[in-house]
Write an enzyme that holds these catalytic residues in place. Structure first.
Site, short mmCIF file in Angstrom:
data_model
loop_
_atom_site.label_atom_id
_atom_site.label_comp_id
_atom_site.label_asym_id
_atom_site.label_seq_id
_atom_site.Cartn_x
_atom_site.Cartn_y
_atom_site.Cartn_z
N GLU A 210 -5.18 18.89 -48.63
CA GLU A 210 -4.66 20.14 -49.18
C GLU A 210 -5.64 20.71 -50.19
O GLU A 210 -6.26 19.95 -50.95
CB GLU A 210 -3.33 19.90 -49.89
CG GLU A 210 -2.22 19.45 -48.97
CD GLU A 210 -0.91 19.36 -49.72
OE1 GLU A 210 -0.19 20.36 -49.76
OE2 GLU A 210 -0.62 18.30 -50.29
N HIS A 234 5.18 11.59 -44.27
CA HIS A 234 4.46 12.40 -43.28
C HIS A 234 3.36 11.63 -42.55
O HIS A 234 3.28 11.65 -41.33
CB HIS A 234 3.82 13.62 -43.95
CG HIS A 234 4.78 14.47 -44.74
ND1 HIS A 234 6.07 14.69 -44.35
CD2 HIS A 234 4.63 15.16 -45.90
CE1 HIS A 234 6.68 15.47 -45.23
NE2 HIS A 234 5.82 15.77 -46.19
C1 BG6 Z 1 5.62 18.14 -48.95
C2 BG6 Z 1 5.01 17.58 -50.21
O1 BG6 Z 1 6.48 17.20 -48.36
O2 BG6 Z 1 4.59 18.46 -48.03
C3 BG6 Z 1 4.04 18.57 -50.82
O3 BG6 Z 1 6.04 17.29 -51.14
C4 BG6 Z 1 3.01 18.99 -49.79
O4 BG6 Z 1 3.39 18.01 -51.95
C5 BG6 Z 1 3.68 19.44 -48.51
O5 BG6 Z 1 2.25 20.05 -50.34
C6 BG6 Z 1 2.68 19.69 -47.42
O6 BG6 Z 1 3.31 20.28 -46.34
P1 BG6 Z 1 2.53 21.27 -45.38
O7 BG6 Z 1 3.53 21.62 -44.32
O8 BG6 Z 1 2.11 22.44 -46.22
O9 BG6 Z 1 1.37 20.50 -44.87
#
Ligand code: BG6
Length: 493
Positions: A210, A234
């Site tokens: 990220e 995840h």
């Molecule tokens: C969330 C986390 O579950 O997933 C966040 O709490 C993170 O910290 C996010 O930014 C990322 O999700 P995506 O869909 O933007 O990759």
């Protein structure tokens, strides 16, 4: 089919950022069943009309095709209602019950988009108020607990009130179209199965990078960290999708049984493995897209001497016939050089090379791009480098990397449904496939707990995470981790 979707945390961050936009999209696409009602629940003193105005302000300034027209929002707003509640007050649950009894919908969804500390009390009170009827479903957002013990306590409280088939534990990565495609790729095609194993595959990399920092969630994140926020859920769900055996059918429990087997086969941690195969980092100040960004410890809500990790890289193994000996590298972090999630499957080199110049990273690999691009790239080697007349043709040409690309966004474009939209529709329809079962969660917590304990011990000795500059790919130790196996991360290829 009529439904009432009760959104606990109806004015909160998740409802605001993800759930209401997803519901609006579903409504615009015509996929939300007719006869629905969305009841926002929070402590604020609001009327239905004020709640609608508040939600309307959410969509002001939204750009592109996500922007609803006046007319579209007006039709969506008819679904929106509001109920003031203090989740610790039994009388408030009675008032909710009266509100729901007004129309006796076919399906009632209780979506707990609240702070996790409220899960237990909310479930108990919903049960005590007689609101956990057979046509009710409950949705729980992560984080479900802080460790195995707290996770079990929440699951016990929820299961004291609802049956497992009524419980929808969200991991929004499972709702992403790219993750759907990963399963379709593996189990809808015969092509991959013969080589989807240790004999052909050398290593697998799962990266969720990220660019964002902790935004406004510093206080929450400082108690959580990347391992609990991203890896326990995840990243391990992605690992399961890659490593699971073909399920006997596409039903929820068949899929969940296979994922559970993977989680149970993860090689348990030893002291030596914890010392060698896990890297944690924390971002310092740096530059992102030419802009200076501050250090994690300077973020609002974060302790100035925090030891919370914003980056994790680790090397996992799966102890079963298909995967024994294949390293699975997981890497995730905030304030990294790119916003990018992918799974790179590196194949072994040919058993007997007949062409010259083995290239670094030159072996075949399949890269599954999850976001922001969503597609597949198959990296092959071709004899493309020879041009007539430049020099004498060699007996065996040197090889050049080439790539077969498939872009799902281009292929399916507008037909794609976002993760939360998909998951909300699944809850209303009662489809459990993309939700996580309690035993999966427990197995994931069981596997990450030794890492948490290892870090706690390090913290007690004053050893914190490794610093990395914002805008980089994390601490150098993460590269060293894969280099020990003579591997590299995808961006290093
Ligand atoms: C969330 C986390 O579950 O997933 C966040 O709490 C993170 O910290 C996010 O930014 C990322 O999700 P995506 O869909 O933007 O990759």
């Amino acid at each position: 089919m009529s439904f009432d979707l009760v959104l606990f945390g109806g004015t909160g961050d998740l409802a605001w950022r993800k759930l209401l936009p997803a519901l609006l999209q579903a409504h615009r696409h015509g996929s939300l069943p007719a006869g629905g009602r969305i009841v926002g629940v929070a402590r604020d003193d609001l009327s239905d009309a004020q709640y609608r105005d508040l939600i309307r302000s959410r969509f002001e300034g939204v750009e592109g095709d996500k922007q609803p027209s006046e007319d579209e929002f007006a039709r969506f707003a008819e679904l929106l209602h509001y109920q003031r509640m203090d989740l610790t007050q039994p009388a408030d649950y009675q008032r909710l019950k009266d509100r729901l009894a007004e129309r006796n919908a076919d399906v009632v969804v209780m979506y707990l988009a609240t702070a996790p500390q409220l899960f237990t009390v909310a479930c108990e009170q919903l049960g005590a108020a007689g609101l956990a009827t057979p046509h009710t479903r409950v949705v729980l957002e992560k984080p479900l607990g802080h460790d195995l013990q707290s996770n079990r306590a929440i699951n016990a409280a929820v299961r004291g009130v609802w049956g497992e088939r009524q419980i929808f534990r969200i991991d929004h990565y499972l709702g992403k179209p790219s993750v759907q495609n990963l399963l379709a790729l593996r189990f809808g095609n015969a092509l991959f199965e013969p080589w989807w194993r240790r004999e052909t595959i050398a290593s697998i990399e799962i990266t969720i990078a990220e660019r964002l920092g902790v935004e406004k969630r510093g206080a929450f994140y400082d108690q959580t960290g990347a391992l609990r926020d991203m890896v326990q859920n995840h990243a391990l769900q992605l690992l399961c999708a890659i490593a699971m055996e073909p399920p006997i059918n596409a039903h929820a429990d068949a899929i969940r049984d296979e994922k559970l087997k993977v989680l149970r086969s993860l090689v348990p941690w030893t002291d030596a493995a914890l010392a060698q195969n896990v890297v944690r980092g924390q971002y310092g100040a740096g530059q992102l897209a030419g802009e200076p960004v501050r250090a994690y410890r300077a973020e609002d809500g974060v302790a100035p001497d925090s030891h919370t990790e914003t980056f994790v890289a680790l090397r996992a193994g799966i102890a079963n016939w298909r995967w024994a000996g294949v390293p699975f590298y997981i890497r995730t972090g905030k304030r990294l050089a790119a916003h990018e999630a992918h799974i790179a499957i590196h194949l072994r080199p040919t058993p007997h090379p007949i062409y010259p110049t083995p290239l670094v990273c030159g072996t075949n690999r399949l890269v599954i791009h999850l976001q922001p691009r969503d597609g597949l790239a198959l990296h092959l080697l071709a004899a493309a480098s020879e041009t007539r007349g430049v020099r004498a043709l060699a007996e065996a040409p040197s090889l050049t990397p080439v790539q077969l690309d498939l872009d799902f966004q281009q292929r399916f474009g507008a037909e794609r449904v976002g993760a939360y939209e998909r998951l909300l529709l699944d809850v209303i329809a009662g489809r459990l496939n993309l939700f996580v079962r309690a035993d999966e969660q427990e197995a994931a917590w069981r596997w990450v707990e030794p890492i948490m304990q290892h870090w706690d011990a390090q913290n007690a000795r004053g050893e914190g995470p490794r610093p990395y500059a914002a805008g980089t790919w994390g601490p150098g130790a993460a590269s060293a981790l894969v280099a020990r196996d003579a591997n590299t991360w995808l961006e290093e290829c």
